[in-house]
Design an enzyme around this catalytic site. Sequence first.
Site, PDB file in Angstrom:
ATOM      1  N   ASN A  83      -7.073  35.087  39.234  1.00 27.80           N
ATOM      2  CA  ASN A  83      -7.838  34.731  38.043  1.00 27.80           C
ATOM      3  C   ASN A  83      -9.205  34.137  38.376  1.00 27.80           C
ATOM      4  O   ASN A  83     -10.137  34.265  37.581  1.00 27.80           O
ATOM      5  CB  ASN A  83      -7.046  33.771  37.150  1.00 27.80           C
ATOM      6  CG  ASN A  83      -6.211  34.543  36.146  1.00 27.80           C
ATOM      7  OD1 ASN A  83      -6.616  35.621  35.695  1.00 27.80           O
ATOM      8  ND2 ASN A  83      -5.046  34.035  35.799  1.00 27.80           N
ATOM      9  N   SER A 116       0.160  30.109  34.349  1.00 26.93           N
ATOM     10  CA  SER A 116      -1.039  30.928  34.581  1.00 26.93           C
ATOM     11  C   SER A 116      -2.113  30.143  35.333  1.00 26.93           C
ATOM     12  O   SER A 116      -2.979  30.741  35.963  1.00 26.93           O
ATOM     13  CB  SER A 116      -1.643  31.367  33.250  1.00 26.93           C
ATOM     14  OG  SER A 116      -0.749  32.168  32.544  1.00 26.93           O
ATOM     15  N   GLU A 138       1.506  35.635  43.097  1.00 34.42           N
ATOM     16  CA  GLU A 138       0.859  34.564  43.851  1.00 34.42           C
ATOM     17  C   GLU A 138       1.842  33.403  44.025  1.00 34.42           C
ATOM     18  O   GLU A 138       2.430  32.949  43.036  1.00 34.42           O
ATOM     19  CB  GLU A 138      -0.393  34.078  43.105  1.00 34.42           C
ATOM     20  CG  GLU A 138      -1.462  35.154  43.006  1.00 34.42           C
ATOM     21  CD  GLU A 138      -2.604  34.774  42.067  1.00 34.42           C
ATOM     22  OE1 GLU A 138      -3.738  34.719  42.530  1.00 34.42           O
ATOM     23  OE2 GLU A 138      -2.347  34.533  40.875  1.00 34.42           O
ATOM     24  N   HIS A 140       3.413  33.058  40.500  1.00 36.02           N
ATOM     25  CA  HIS A 140       2.655  33.641  39.391  1.00 36.02           C
ATOM     26  C   HIS A 140       2.729  35.165  39.398  1.00 36.02           C
ATOM     27  O   HIS A 140       2.049  35.839  40.173  1.00 36.02           O
ATOM     28  CB  HIS A 140       1.199  33.168  39.484  1.00 36.02           C
ATOM     29  CG  HIS A 140       0.337  33.650  38.357  1.00 36.02           C
ATOM     30  ND1 HIS A 140      -0.906  34.187  38.537  1.00 36.02           N
ATOM     31  CD2 HIS A 140       0.569  33.686  37.016  1.00 36.02           C
ATOM     32  CE1 HIS A 140      -1.416  34.532  37.365  1.00 36.02           C
ATOM     33  NE2 HIS A 140      -0.545  34.243  36.437  1.00 36.02           N
TER      34      HIS A 140
END
Length: 314
Positions: free
Chosen positions: A194, A122, A155, A143
């Site tokens: 994120n 993550s 990603e 990701h």
Amino acid sequence: MNLENIKKIGIAGAGTMGSGIAQIFARKGYEVVVTDVKEEFLENSKKLVSIFNKSLIEEGLMGESEVESTIKNIKYNVDKKIFSDCDIIIEAIIEKIDIKQDFWKEVEKVAKPDAIFATNTSGLSITEISKKLENKGRFIGMHFWNPPHIIPLVELIKGDGTKDEIINILLKLLKKIDKEPVVVQKDIPGFIGNRIQFAVFREALNIVEKGIATFEDVDRAMKYGPGFRYPIIGPLETADLGGLDTFYYISSYLFNDLSDVKEPQEILKKLMNNKELGVKSKKGFYDYSYGKDEEAIKRRDKMFFKILKHIYNL
Ligand SMILES: NC(=O)c1ccc[n+]([C@@H]2O[C@H](COP(=O)([O-])OP(=O)(O)OC[C@H]3O[C@@H](n4cnc5c(N)ncnc54)[C@H](O)[C@@H]3O)[C@@H](O)[C@H]2O)c1
């Protein structure tokens, strides 16, 4: 290696993400092998894959025959040696750097010399995770977003040693399986999604903490305002359409007023201390008691499927 050579995908970690990623590749006709530390986790993964298939069938996004072939395409084994003939190995194990480093060191001993290695971390450093590998050129961050069988974004994150040819082949592969890949050129925490998500989260908490609006109104403002735009136009397209001069003037006075706190705010700390962790503890900002937890997940997935059908034509 080129796209046609990719036939077999190895997945480590049979939890939420590993099971979803296995379902995606198996559905698209790839041979998939899944491993975990205990048989019982593999059994649980089979159940998760069935749940994902069922939800796709209910939405008319998957046929019964596809379900059969998807299940047939996935094999399970606790022994990492099953990775020996895999073309790509995707790791979705526990988010701990030392465990990931040791895992990859072991995998390198059994994998083919040209197999691609990808971590679904993550936010840990890709370069750090690859530290114990001999061949760092084949290592990359990949990701997927949760739930992986629904959310299109993947990603691809370059580590210091990642070779460009690895990125190019994965870009082609992800498009082939109907995902939307983006390339993160630098190995930075949070990648793209994120970083943006948490910039929004920090300001959302700031607004609530300062009594500017209730948490319900913050969510409503986002869903019916900026969030309404985002499936269609990203933040930079939004600025282009709004006028960059206007966005410049707003940035000049607004940035200075936005939250720039460097650690989680008090409001979040308080919820953490009360063990009010959201859906998983049946209480967070909202109440999820008496079955409202399952309702919230079902409603979310139903709406996500609508977006998939109406916006992405899947
Ligand atoms: N859950 C999310 O929303 C999400 C989203 C994107 C990325 N990720 C990342 O994906 C990875 C997996 O997350 P998850 O939510 O699926 O976790 P999870 O806890 O559901 O599953 C992880 C699985 O890995 C297994 N495991 C642990 N060590 C192992 C090892 N050495 N070898 C093989 N298997 C091992 C565990 O037994 C467990 O079944 C993490 O790196 C996480 O940060 C999670």
